[in-house]
Design an enzyme around this catalytic site. Structure first.
Site: not given
Ligand code: XIL
Length: 448
Positions: A152, A193, A229, A257, A259
């Site tokens: 990020e 990422n 996401h 990641e 979802d």
């Molecule tokens: C999230 C985890 O899933 C949670 O359990 C934690 O509280 C916060 O982080 N982007 C990312 C991940 O790169 O590391 C994050 O994971 C979600 C957003």
């Protein structure tokens, strides 16, 4: 969408001959491997028992520790390390023949307070960062397939996020982090990422420019991760062309990641839509040869970060809270299941799309598929995305279907066969309003 027939031929043969009655019968990890990609999941180390562990091990070919490799987890107090969670995930992966995505070495979030609350000079901070990378990536040397080295780095407008690292060190921290990671674990693929870089836009343009700069400086970056996401019904139509433009820079790409969240409560209609959305993300990755794989951010709604971070939303993963498969699971399986027979080697095609005429609300387009390979085509398919709400209303000389913005077209019996150098055209009528830009992600594939 057809890709390299990589993976092992044996696995591909197994997936085809042991053809399951429904795609849902073969583990997702095998379906993915047969298509030359991995399907991964984030996991929580403390949950790796019982049914959760069974599914994580059986269905996924890669695991990412959701939190256990983050700085606050591994070094909560300066110089005092806790590797218990990270070790557990890596051991689980090794026991189950899985790859590991290490996540993450350098990030602005989930940092220990000794770091965020400390006062360090720029030189000290650079040293702290590279030492951390040496220690963590060094500990797991040779056991991590992909490392999210920097997570990020960008703001939503594509500029450099003013993190602890950037404030002190400017953009140079990114190059230094990658160099330190390469030194610590030369075999790991090193990724940059971020989120909201999935479609083409200001943020992904910033990422693209950043990757270009890093490559120009000889920084050892192997891949770009797209968190994905996503929101129900909002898979960016430019996901595939976006992945492709990064791949064309000479780096791997991955969905890291995934979802797809919805407003709760979930309904049957929303879960069906989610199935289609999951499938379209998988298809975008399969369509891009350098897309290494797709990781879901938790495989069960019981283990998803969404309800905590997006109040009122949830149901974002492929399994429900009781570890039952949701329609999204089938969407993944179906997208990973080869359609028809695989094309013989030596087949290749190219496709063009031309608007032939256009009037106030309608248009006619012609699509031409050309055999650019050395053997005759026995069947062909093409896909594209409409970025401006266009809808196909009628088509001829192909079977054309449209789901949301995505259009797929397949040959008919009388035009399936195309000799080397030959071409076949089909036509369609469509509606448009506002603008009628050319489609995105136009691709073709061979095989019935
Ligand atoms: C999230 C985890 O899933 C949670 O359990 C934690 O509280 C916060 O982080 N982007 C990312 C991940 O790169 O590391 C994050 O994971 C979600 C957003």
């Amino acid at each position: 969408m057809f890709r390299r027939l990589s993976a092992s031929v044996a696995l591909l043969a197994a997936a085809l001959t042991a053809t399951p009655a429904s795609a849902a019968d073969a583990p997702l990890r095998d379906l993915a491997a047969a298509r030359g990609v991995y399907l991964g999941t984030a996991v929580t180390a403390s949950r790796l028992t019982g049914g959760y562990a069974q599914i994580a091990g059986a269905e996924f070919g890669s695991v990412t520790p959701g939190n256990e490799m983050k700085w606050s987890s591994v070094e909560p107090t300066r110089g005092t390390y806790d590797w218990s969670g990270a070790d557990r995930v890596v051991a689980f992966a090794e026991a189950n023949g899985q790859e590991v995505r290490g996540h993450t070495l350098v990030w602005h979030s989930q940092l220990p307070s000794w770091l965020t609350g400390g006062s360090f000079t720029a030189d000290e901070l650079r040293r702290i960062m590279t030492d951390h990378i040496a220690v963590e990536a060094g500990r797991y040397k040779g056991r991590i397939d992909h490392w999210d080295v920097v997570n990020e780095p960008l703001n939503d407008d594509g500029t450099l996020r003013q993190s602890l690292w950037a404030k002190a060190l400017g953009e140079s921290y990114i190059a230094d982090a990658f160099r330190a990671a390469r030194a610590a674990d030369p075999a790991a693929k090193l990724y940059l990422n971020d989120y909201s870089t999935d479609g083409i836009g200001a943020k992904s343009d910033g990422m693209y420019a950043l990757v270009e700069r890093l490559l120009a400086q000889g920084v050892p970056i192997d891949g770009v991760g797209f968190q994905a996401h996503l929101v129900l019904g909002q898979v960016p139509v430019t996901l595939e062309p976006n992945l492709r433009r990064f791949a064309d820079l000479g780096v791997d790409v991955a969905i890291t990641e995934l979802d797809i969240r919805m407003q709760l409560p979930a309904t049957e209609a929303k879960l069906d839509r989610q199935k289609a959305d999951y499938a379209s993300v998988l298809r975008a990755c399969l369509a891009v040869t350098r897309c290494a794989g797709v990781t879901v951010w938790g495989f069960t709604d019981a283990d998803s970060w969404i309800p905590d971070f997006f109040p009122g939303e949830g149901a974002a993963t492929p399994y429900d809270e009781n570890l039952a498969r949701k329609p999204a699971y089938d969407g993944i399986a179906e997208a990973l299941t080869p359609v028809g027979n695989p094309p013989p080697t030596g087949t290749a095609c190219a496709v063009t799309y031309t608007v032939q005429s256009q009037w106030n609300t309608g248009f006619t387009a012609q699509v031409t598929v050309r055999n650019t390979g050395t053997t005759a085509l026995d069947g062909w398919r093409t896909e594209w995305g409409y970025g401006s709400g266009q809808r196909v209303t009628q088509a001829w000389n192909a079977t054309v279907t449209q789901t949301a913005a995505r259009v797929t077209a397949a040959s008919l019996s009388y035009n399936a066969s195309v000799p080397p150098g030959g071409s076949v055209s089909f036509g369609l009528n469509g509606t448009w309003s506002g603008t009628n830009p050319p489609p995105t992600g136009l691709s073709c594939a061979t095989g019935s």
